[in-house]
Scaffold this motif. Sequence first.
Motif, PDB file in Angstrom:
ATOM      1  N   MET A   1       0.833  -1.201   0.000  1.00  0.00           N
ATOM      2  CA  MET A   1       0.000   0.000   0.000  1.00  0.00           C
ATOM      3  C   MET A   1       0.868   1.252   0.000  1.00  0.00           C
ATOM      4  O   MET A   1       0.588   2.230  -0.690  1.00  0.00           O
TER       5      MET A   1
ATOM      6  N   ARG B   1      -5.048   1.471  -4.797  1.00  0.00           N
ATOM      7  CA  ARG B   1      -4.071   0.696  -4.018  1.00  0.00           C
ATOM      8  C   ARG B   1      -4.763  -0.241  -3.052  1.00  0.00           C
ATOM      9  O   ARG B   1      -4.377  -1.404  -2.912  1.00  0.00           O
TER      10      ARG B   1
ATOM     11  N   LEU C   1       3.276   1.522  -3.557  1.00  0.00           N
ATOM     12  CA  LEU C   1       2.627   1.950  -4.804  1.00  0.00           C
ATOM     13  C   LEU C   1       2.480   3.466  -4.727  1.00  0.00           C
ATOM     14  O   LEU C   1       1.589   3.969  -4.068  1.00  0.00           O
TER      15      LEU C   1
END
Length: 71
Positions: free
Chosen positions: A38, A52, A41
């Motif tokens: 998480m 995400r 990205l």
Amino acid sequence: LSVVPDDWAGLNFQPSEYIGKDGRTLPCFNLTKSGFAMTALGFTGQKALEFRYAYVRRFDEMEAALAERER
């Protein structure tokens, strides 16, 4: 993290501490694989956060399904 449920965030981003080079106790977070994904990205904004979160959740579901097939 308005789109990410608190219970999910709490499981994947654990507040912690470490001792710095100067001996001070400093805050940090221990991340799970999903928490790291998480964070890693690197998109920004609300739409990117929603993407995400959906990506990480789907990856976890696929990983669990594959693990179940191997049993």
